[in-house]
Structure formats: C-alpha cells, structure tokens
Scaffold this motif. Structure first.
Motif, PDB file in Angstrom:
ATOM      1  N   ILE A  20      58.417 -29.920 -69.486  1.00  0.00           N
ATOM      2  CA  ILE A  20      58.821 -30.142 -68.101  1.00  0.00           C
ATOM      3  C   ILE A  20      60.175 -30.850 -68.051  1.00  0.00           C
ATOM      4  CG2 ILE A  20      58.319 -31.542 -66.042  1.00  0.00           C
ATOM      5  CD1 ILE A  20      56.777 -28.941 -66.144  1.00  0.00           C
ATOM      6  N   THR A  21      60.398 -31.821 -68.943  1.00  0.00           N
ATOM      7  CA  THR A  21      61.694 -32.503 -68.957  1.00  0.00           C
ATOM      8  C   THR A  21      62.806 -31.546 -69.375  1.00  0.00           C
ATOM      9  OG1 THR A  21      61.566 -33.349 -71.246  1.00  0.00           O
ATOM     10  CG2 THR A  21      60.537 -34.677 -69.521  1.00  0.00           C
ATOM     11  N   GLY A  24      63.252 -29.151 -66.348  1.00  0.00           N
ATOM     12  CA  GLY A  24      63.918 -29.852 -65.261  1.00  0.00           C
ATOM     13  C   GLY A  24      65.412 -29.936 -65.499  1.00  0.00           C
ATOM     14  N   TYR A 236      64.630 -36.519 -54.285  1.00  0.00           N
ATOM     15  CA  TYR A 236      64.594 -37.206 -55.576  1.00  0.00           C
ATOM     16  C   TYR A 236      64.548 -38.718 -55.398  1.00  0.00           C
ATOM     17  CZ  TYR A 236      65.828 -39.219 -60.007  1.00  0.00           C
ATOM     18  OH  TYR A 236      65.806 -40.009 -61.131  1.00  0.00           O
ATOM     19  N   PHE A 275      56.561 -36.674 -64.953  1.00  0.00           N
ATOM     20  CA  PHE A 275      56.456 -35.313 -64.421  1.00  0.00           C
ATOM     21  C   PHE A 275      57.070 -35.224 -63.027  1.00  0.00           C
ATOM     22  CE2 PHE A 275      54.172 -32.376 -61.658  1.00  0.00           C
ATOM     23  CZ  PHE A 275      54.332 -31.173 -62.330  1.00  0.00           C
ATOM     24  N   LEU A 276      56.742 -36.179 -62.167  1.00  0.00           N
ATOM     25  CA  LEU A 276      57.237 -36.157 -60.788  1.00  0.00           C
ATOM     26  C   LEU A 276      58.747 -36.351 -60.730  1.00  0.00           C
ATOM     27  CD1 LEU A 276      54.414 -38.198 -59.007  1.00  0.00           C
ATOM     28  CD2 LEU A 276      54.943 -35.766 -58.686  1.00  0.00           C
ATOM     29  N   THR A 279      60.372 -33.042 -61.928  1.00  0.00           N
ATOM     30  CA  THR A 279      60.092 -31.976 -60.967  1.00  0.00           C
ATOM     31  C   THR A 279      60.889 -32.203 -59.690  1.00  0.00           C
ATOM     32  OG1 THR A 279      57.850 -31.708 -61.854  1.00  0.00           O
ATOM     33  CG2 THR A 279      58.280 -30.802 -59.672  1.00  0.00           C
ATOM     34  N   LEU A 283      63.628 -29.715 -57.992  1.00  0.00           N
ATOM     35  CA  LEU A 283      63.438 -29.246 -56.618  1.00  0.00           C
ATOM     36  C   LEU A 283      64.570 -29.700 -55.718  1.00  0.00           C
ATOM     37  CD1 LEU A 283      59.601 -29.803 -56.129  1.00  0.00           C
ATOM     38  CD2 LEU A 283      60.804 -27.622 -56.321  1.00  0.00           C
TER      39      LEU A 283
END
Length: 288
Positions: A20-21, A24, A236, A275-276, A279, A283
C-alpha cells in the motif's frame, strides 16, 4: 506441499501494508509528474513489491526459526511447528521470491532496482542477521527497509527520488519502531526468554514508552510535513490530524498509565494509521 503454510510464512498482512505504501507513492508520483500509470505498470510495480516483501519475510523467518521456537507468540509458525520441513524448503522459497523481485526491478530502472536491493540487504542482512540478536537499536537499523517501499514506488514511476518521496519514506521509517516496540511491550517476557534485546526488554517499560512516544511524534510531524511540502489538500490533512491525534493521545495515556493491554491496542491500530495516511495521500491527489 502445504500451500497455506507457504503463504503464511510470507506474512501477507505485512506485505499488504508495505505494498500500500508503494502503491500510494506510485499514484502520487504519477499524478504529480503527469505520468499516467498504465494497467501493466500497476501490475508490474505491485508484483515487484509483493515478491520483494514476501521474499524478505520468508528469509527472515528462516533465519529466526530457532528463536521463533522459543516464543509463545511465534512457536506455531510454519518453521518451528515443522509444517514446512525441511527448513531449507523455506530458504529456497524465499530466495526465489526475492530473486524474482530483483529481476523484475532490474527491467524497470536503476533507482527502482536499488530500492529493492537495499531493502533486501537492510531487512535480511543488517536487521535479521546483523542486529536483531545483538542491539536494542535493531529495529531502527532495520526500519530503513520499510521506508524503501514508498521510495521504490516513486522511483518506479519517475526514475528519480525527490523530497516528497523522501518524506513518504520517512513516515514509514518513523512508524516502524513504534509499531514493533509496542508489540515488544506486550510480549516482553517472550523476547526476554528468546534473549532478543528489543528496547522494552533492555530499558524497561517507562523508558520504552518515552522512546515510542518520541518516534510517534516525529512520525506525525513527518505526516504534516508531507501536507505542507507536497501541497496536499483537506482530505489528507484531515486524515493525518485525526490519526495523529488518536495515536499520540493513546501513547500519552499509556505514559501515565502503563499497561501491556493498551500497548497491544496501540500496536493493532498503528497499521490502520499507516494504511489511512497513504490511501488518503493517493486519493487526495486523485480527486484534486
């Protein structure tokens, strides 16, 4: 062959988080440099990160199989429980995964290959073989491999590494000690039994909590730096403020009321925080 055990030894939850990192960073780099990602690129970058992360996890599990057998938390893992036997099967599996990741990265660009290579060196050689059993600084020395995951994602897209990429990497590097030390707070007796000098075992709970809180504070500051330097928006910023406040508040409470149970809770919420953040970063630039 017990396929489930081979999946388990690769630690898929940890691989998912590191991927995920990388992803991202890929999406942020793609949009910020106006270099749209193709589906082939996304698949190739993701596969490289998965193979590299999984390969390192298998290799470190092979190296740590003797101490894993001593700890209640790890003694049921595939190697100490003999679900993968002989152990050299795991070694071969780890080498194949790692080698495949390096080969894929070699066809991408020099910096992408360097990120994967140095990630393997740091995680397997410097951390698992060199420092884990010898120094209370082990996870700091080994944490750089985690920071190389977003650097790889950025380099994969752009062939370069800039300040935004370095801040993304620093967030992960600063996240890792608090994540692992919180786990070690909860399992202090396990690490002590295996003679692993994790910081909470060496310095005691109160000092360890201060050290953890310090790294968390630095990580939160790095997440804010990404907002101010990288030009991210309200999405963010909101995520970084809320997650940072929750984690810092938790460690402040832990400082005044030390508890192994709370340390375990903070360990569990640290992964969703990372994760948040990544992500939200992806986004944020996608929706801008």
């Amino acid at each position: 062959m017990d396929a489930k055990s081979y999946v388990e030894i690769s630690k898929p939850k940890l691989v998912f988080l590191l991927v995920i990192t990388s992803l991202g960073a890929m999406f942020v780099a793609s949009i910020r440099t106006d270099m749209p990602l193709t589906l082939t690129q996304i698949v190739m970058g993701t596969l490289t990160a998965i193979l590299g992360g999984a390969g390192c996890n298998v290799l470190t599990s092979y190296i740590d199989r003797d101490i894993d057998a001593l700890m209640d938390r790890t003694r049921k893992r595939p190697l100490p429980s003999k679900r993968i036997d002989p152990a050299r099967n795991a070694l071969i599996f780890g080498l194949v995964l790692t080698g495949a990741s390096l080969v894929l990265a070699a066809f991408q660009n020099v910096l992408a290959f360097a990120c994967i290579l140095f990630g393997v060196i740091d995680n397997v050689l410097i951390y698992s073989i060199g420092s884990k059993r010898r120094s209370s600084l082990n996870i700091i020395l080994g944490g750089f491999s985690g920071g190389l995951a977003p650097l790889y994602g950025w380099a994969f897209v752009t062939g370069t590494i800039d300040m935004t990429a370095l801040i993304l990497g620093s967030i992960v590097v600063l996240w890792i000690p608090s994540h692992i030390w919180s786990l070690a707070l909860y399992y202090r007796s396990d690490y002590k039994k295996a003679n692993i000098p994790m910081l909470p075992v060496v310095v005691g709970m109160e000092t360890a909590i201060k050290c953890i809180a310090s790294t968390v504070m630095l990580m939160v500051l790095a997440s804010f730096a990404l907002y101010f330097y990288g030009g991210f928006g309200i999405l963010y910023l909101s995520v970084s403020v809320v997650t940072g406040a929750v984690v810092l508040g938790g460690y402040l409470y832990l400082f005044f009321r030390p508890s192994q149970e709370l340390a375990w809770t903070l360990f569990k919420i640290s992964s969703p925080q990372l994760f948040l953040l990544f992500t939200a970063a992806a986004l944020d630039v996608s929706l801008a």
